[in-house]
Design an enzyme around this catalytic site. Structure first.
Site, PDB file in Angstrom:
ATOM      1  N   GLU A 100       0.882  -1.181   0.000  1.00  0.00           N
ATOM      2  CA  GLU A 100       0.000   0.000   0.000  1.00  0.00           C
ATOM      3  C   GLU A 100       0.912   1.221   0.000  1.00  0.00           C
ATOM      4  O   GLU A 100       1.456   1.588   1.031  1.00  0.00           O
ATOM      5  CB  GLU A 100      -0.898   0.005   1.243  1.00  0.00           C
ATOM      6  CG  GLU A 100      -1.847  -1.162   1.350  1.00  0.00           C
ATOM      7  CD  GLU A 100      -2.988  -1.109   0.354  1.00  0.00           C
ATOM      8  OE1 GLU A 100      -3.081  -0.144  -0.437  1.00  0.00           O
ATOM      9  OE2 GLU A 100      -3.789  -2.054   0.337  1.00  0.00           O
ATOM     10  N   CYS A 150      -2.757   8.776   3.128  1.00  0.00           N
ATOM     11  CA  CYS A 150      -2.361   8.274   1.807  1.00  0.00           C
ATOM     12  C   CYS A 150      -3.399   8.631   0.759  1.00  0.00           C
ATOM     13  O   CYS A 150      -3.068   9.108  -0.316  1.00  0.00           O
ATOM     14  CB  CYS A 150      -2.148   6.771   1.858  1.00  0.00           C
ATOM     15  SG  CYS A 150      -3.557   5.878   2.510  1.00  0.00           S
TER      16      CYS A 150
HETATM   17  P1  NAD Z   1       8.411   5.195   4.436  1.00  0.00           P
HETATM   18  O1  NAD Z   1       8.349   4.344   3.230  1.00  0.00           O
HETATM   19  O2  NAD Z   1       9.523   6.147   4.597  1.00  0.00           O
HETATM   20  O3  NAD Z   1       8.441   4.288   5.748  1.00  0.00           O
HETATM   21  C1  NAD Z   1       7.457   3.302   6.012  1.00  0.00           C
HETATM   22  C2  NAD Z   1       8.053   2.213   6.872  1.00  0.00           C
HETATM   23  O4  NAD Z   1       9.073   1.520   6.134  1.00  0.00           O
HETATM   24  C3  NAD Z   1       8.713   2.691   8.151  1.00  0.00           C
HETATM   25  O5  NAD Z   1       8.437   1.766   9.179  1.00  0.00           O
HETATM   26  C4  NAD Z   1      10.186   2.680   7.790  1.00  0.00           C
HETATM   27  O6  NAD Z   1      11.036   2.540   8.909  1.00  0.00           O
HETATM   28  C5  NAD Z   1      10.263   1.446   6.911  1.00  0.00           C
HETATM   29  N1  NAD Z   1      11.399   1.402   5.989  1.00  0.00           N
HETATM   30  C6  NAD Z   1      12.166   2.424   5.538  1.00  0.00           C
HETATM   31  N2  NAD Z   1      13.074   1.975   4.644  1.00  0.00           N
HETATM   32  C7  NAD Z   1      12.864   0.644   4.514  1.00  0.00           C
HETATM   33  C8  NAD Z   1      13.454  -0.375   3.692  1.00  0.00           C
HETATM   34  N3  NAD Z   1      14.443  -0.128   2.844  1.00  0.00           N
HETATM   35  N4  NAD Z   1      12.960  -1.630   3.774  1.00  0.00           N
HETATM   36  C9  NAD Z   1      11.926  -1.916   4.609  1.00  0.00           C
HETATM   37  N5  NAD Z   1      11.342  -0.993   5.406  1.00  0.00           N
HETATM   38  C10 NAD Z   1      11.797   0.274   5.356  1.00  0.00           C
HETATM   39  O7  NAD Z   1       6.985   5.938   4.494  1.00  0.00           O
HETATM   40  P2  NAD Z   1       6.493   7.032   5.563  1.00  0.00           P
HETATM   41  O8  NAD Z   1       7.233   8.300   5.279  1.00  0.00           O
HETATM   42  O9  NAD Z   1       6.522   6.459   6.931  1.00  0.00           O
HETATM   43  O10 NAD Z   1       4.958   7.190   5.162  1.00  0.00           O
HETATM   44  C11 NAD Z   1       4.503   8.097   4.207  1.00  0.00           C
HETATM   45  C12 NAD Z   1       4.215   7.424   2.895  1.00  0.00           C
HETATM   46  O11 NAD Z   1       3.339   6.312   3.110  1.00  0.00           O
HETATM   47  C13 NAD Z   1       3.489   8.297   1.899  1.00  0.00           C
HETATM   48  O12 NAD Z   1       4.028   8.104   0.613  1.00  0.00           O
HETATM   49  C14 NAD Z   1       2.056   7.778   1.927  1.00  0.00           C
HETATM   50  O13 NAD Z   1       1.325   8.021   0.763  1.00  0.00           O
HETATM   51  C15 NAD Z   1       2.277   6.337   2.162  1.00  0.00           C
HETATM   52  N6  NAD Z   1       1.083   5.704   2.735  1.00  0.00           N
HETATM   53  C16 NAD Z   1       0.356   4.862   1.942  1.00  0.00           C
HETATM   54  C17 NAD Z   1      -0.815   4.290   2.444  1.00  0.00           C
HETATM   55  C18 NAD Z   1      -1.656   3.363   1.597  1.00  0.00           C
HETATM   56  O14 NAD Z   1      -2.544   2.703   2.135  1.00  0.00           O
HETATM   57  N7  NAD Z   1      -1.442   3.262   0.314  1.00  0.00           N
HETATM   58  C19 NAD Z   1      -1.222   4.572   3.753  1.00  0.00           C
HETATM   59  C20 NAD Z   1      -0.436   5.433   4.533  1.00  0.00           C
HETATM   60  C21 NAD Z   1       0.728   5.992   4.010  1.00  0.00           C
END
Ligand code: NAD
Length: 471
Positions: A243, A277
Site C-alpha cells: 500500500e 495516503c
Molecule cells: P516510508 O516508506 O519512509 O516508511 C514506512 C516504513 O518503512 C517505516 O516503518 C520505515 O522505517 C520502513 N522502511 C524504511 N526503509 C525501509 C526499507 N528499505 N525496507 C523496509 N522498510 C523500510 O513511508 P512514511 O514516510 O513512513 O509514510 C509516508 C508514505 O506512506 C506516503 O508516501 C504515503 O502516501 C504512504 N502511505 C500509503 C498508504 C496506503 O494505504 N497506500 C497509507 C499510509 C501511508
C-alpha cells in the site's frame, strides 16, 4: 506522561540490544522519550518465535480465533485513553482525531473477528468433489508508516491473526510506541510468539523484507521503500501486499453544489493535516466554479485552530516530522515563485513545533511540483480547467493511482467521469473514506493487493485445492 512500552519477543518484554533512539513530539520539535532499538539477532529470535508459534496457532479453531480477536478489541477499548495519548504525543494529531483512530482500531478488529474464511466448491459431480480451501501463509512481517500508526498496525495485524498467521511487526521509528503498546496488549491474550515487535531507526525493515523465515510482507509506506522491499523479497518469493504513496486527484464539475461540497472537499484534503495516503491532494475545478470554491476553501482553512494535539479546542495539529515540513515548505515556495496565489497559510508558524497552517494554492499551473509530487501535508493546490477531457487527462497523467474523486450533482455524468480515472478507489462527492468491508488498494505505482473486505482478508492466505475422486 506516558509509560514507555517494551518490545515483545516470544511473549517476553525485552530490551533492544542496539543504542536507543529519540522519539520527537512534533508539537514541540523536542525529543520526549527514548525508544529501545532491536538488533538483527533479535529479529532472528522474533522470527524463530513466530515460526514455532505458527505450528500450533495455525490450527486454532475458527470460533476460538474469532473470540480471541474480540478479546483483543476489548483490550484496546479498555486502554483507549492511553493509546490515544501516545498517538497524540508521537504523531501530533489533535486528541479528537487520535480518539477516532483508536475507535477505528477497535471497529476494524471486531470486523476482522466476524469475518468468515470461505471454502469455494468448484465442482460437485458424480465424478468428483473439488473444493478450494484457504490456509495461512506462515510468518507475516508488517512494516508501517507514521501517519495513522495505530490504525495501520491494526489493519495489518488483525486479518493476519484471524487467518491463523503469526506476526513480526515493525512500526516507523517516528511513531513506535503505540504499536509496541498494542503488541503488549495483544500478548495478554495470545500465546507466546504469535505476535512480536521490533523497533529501530533503520535497517530492520530491510532485514525483514529479506528474511528467509518471513513468508509475507504487508507494507504501507512510500513507493521507493515498497520497491526496495519487493527487490529484497524475491529470494524466498515472499507474498506481498504493498500500500504505497498516491497523489489523488479530485475533479469538480460545473454543477457541483458548493454549499454542500466545499466543507467535504476541505475535510478530505486536510484529513490528518493532509498526511493521509488517500487524501485529496490535487483539485481540478471547472472555471465557472473556480473562484467561488477557492474562496470557500480558504475561508474554512482560516477557521481552523492550529496547535498542539493535547490543547483544548485545537482542530489542526503539526506536521509529523521536520523532513515532511521542509518538503511542504519547499513545494509551496516553488509554487509561489512561479506566480501561484497562496490564498491562506503558506508559512510555517513561528515558535517551537512543526506547525504549518492549512494552505490553499490557487492560480497554479498543472506542471508545478506542488501538483505533480505527493506533498503529503497541509496544502491543497487548485487547478482551473475548462475542458473536462483535459481535466481527466491531467488527473491521470501520473505514475501513481491510489484514489480519485468526482464532485457534481448529476450522478450519472459523475459516474462516467469516475470510470475514466486510473486509480484503485473512485469516490463521487466524497474522498478518502475507507471502510472495513470495502477492499482498498492502489494501482500503478501505488502498489498492489488490497486491504479490507473478503479480498483483503484472503491476502493473508494461500489456496489449497482439495480434489476428492468419486470415480
Ligand atoms: P516510508 O516508506 O519512509 O516508511 C514506512 C516504513 O518503512 C517505516 O516503518 C520505515 O522505517 C520502513 N522502511 C524504511 N526503509 C525501509 C526499507 N528499505 N525496507 C523496509 N522498510 C523500510 O513511508 P512514511 O514516510 O513512513 O509514510 C509516508 C508514505 O506512506 C506516503 O508516501 C504515503 O502516501 C504512504 N502511505 C500509503 C498508504 C496506503 O494505504 N497506500 C497509507 C499510509 C501511508
Amino acid at each position: 506522561m506516558i509509560n514507555i512500552p517494551s518490545n515483545i519477543i516470544n511473549g517476553q518484554a525485552v530490551k533492544g540490544a542496539e543504542t536507543p533512539f529519540t522519539v520527537i513530539d512534533p508539537a514541540t520539535g523536542e525529543g520526549f522519550a527514548e525508544c529501545s532499538a532491536t538488533s538483527r539477532a533479535q529479529l532472528d529470535e522474533a522470527v524463530a518465535a513466530a515460526t514455532e508459534a505458527f505450528k500450533t496457532w495455525q490450527h486454532t479453531p475458527d470460533a476460538e480465533l474469532q473470540a480471541i480477536l474480540h478479546k483483543i478489541a476489548d483490550k484496546i477499548e479498555a486502554n483507549a485513553a492511553e493509546l490515544a495519548e501516545i498517538v497524540v504525543r508521537e504523531q501530533g494529531k489533535p486528541m479528537a482525531l487520535a480518539q477516532m483512530e483508536v475507535g477505528g482500531a477497535v471497529a476494524w478488529t471486531r470486523y476482522a473477528a466476524e469475518q468468515e474464511i470461505p471454502v469455494k466448491v468448484i465442482e460437485d459431480s458424480p465424478e468428483r468433489l473439488v473444493e478450494l480451501h484457504r490456509k495461512p501463509v506462515g510468518v507475516v512481517g508488517s512494516i508501517t508508516p507514521w501517519n495513522w500508526p495505530l490504525m495501520i498496525a491494526v489493519w495489518h495485524v488483525m486479518p493476519a491473526l484471524r487467518t491463523g498467521n503469526t506476526v513480526v511487526i515493525k512500526p516507523s521509528s517516528m511513531t513506535p510506541f503505540n504499536t509496541l503498546r498494542l503488541v503488549e496488549l495483544i500478548n495478554e491474550v495470545v500465546p507466546a510468539g504469535v505476535i512480536n515487535s521490533m523497533s529501530a531507526e533503520r535497517g530492520i525493515g530491510s532485514a525483514m523484507s529479506g528474511h528467509p523465515g518471513i513468508n509475507k510482507i504487508v507494507f504501507t509506506g512510500s513507493t521507493p521503500t515498497g520497491q526496495s522491499i519487493m527487490r529484497n523479497a524475491a529470494d524466498n518469493l515472499k507474498r506481498l501486499t504493498l500500500e504505497l504513496g498516491g497523489n489523488d486527484a479530485g475533479i469538480v464539475l460545473e454543477d457541483a453544489d458548493l454549499d454542500k461540497l466545499a466543507p467535504a472537499i476541505f475535510q478530505t484534503s486536510f484529513l490528518n493535516m493532509g498526511q493521509t495516503c488517500a487524501a485529496l491532494k490535487r483539485l481540478y475545478v471547472h472555471e465557472s466554479q473556480y473562484d467561488e470554491l477557492c474562496q470557500r476553501l480558504s475561508g474554512i482553512a482560516q477557521e481552523q485552530k492550529v496547535g498542539g494535539g493535547l490543547e483544548e479546542g485545537v482542530t489542526f495539529g503539526p506536521v509529523q516530522n521536520k523532513d515532511q515540513l521542509e518538503l511542504v515548505k519547499e513545494l509551496v515556495e516553488d509554487a509561489r515563485n512561479q506566480g501561484a496565489n497562496i490564498l491562506c497559510g503558506g508559512e510555517q508558524l513561528p515558535g517551537a513545533g512543526y506547525f504549518y497552517p492549512p494552505t490553499i494554492v490557487a492560480g497554479v499551473d498543472n506542471s508545478a511540483r506542488i501538483v505533480q509530487e505527493e506533498q503529503f501535508g497541509p496544502v491543497l493546490p487548485v487547478v482551473k480547467y475548462s475542458d473536462l477531457d483535459e481535466a481527466i487527462a491531467m488527473a491521470n497523467a501520473t505514475d501513481v493511482g491510489l484514489g480519485g474523486s468526482v464532485w457534481g450533482s448529476d450522478i450519472e455524468r459523475a459516474r462516467k467521469v469516475a470510470s475514466q480515472l486510473e486509480c484503485g478507489t473512485t469516490w463521487i462527492n466524497n474522498h478518502a473514506e475507507v471502510l472495513p468491508h470495502c477492499p482498498f488498494g492502489g494501482c500503478k505505482m501505488s502498489g498492489f493487493g488490497v486491504e479490507f473486505g473478503e479480498e483483503g482478508l484472503l491476502e493473508y492466505t494461500q489456496v489449497q485445492l482439495l480434489n476428492i475422486s468419486r470415480g
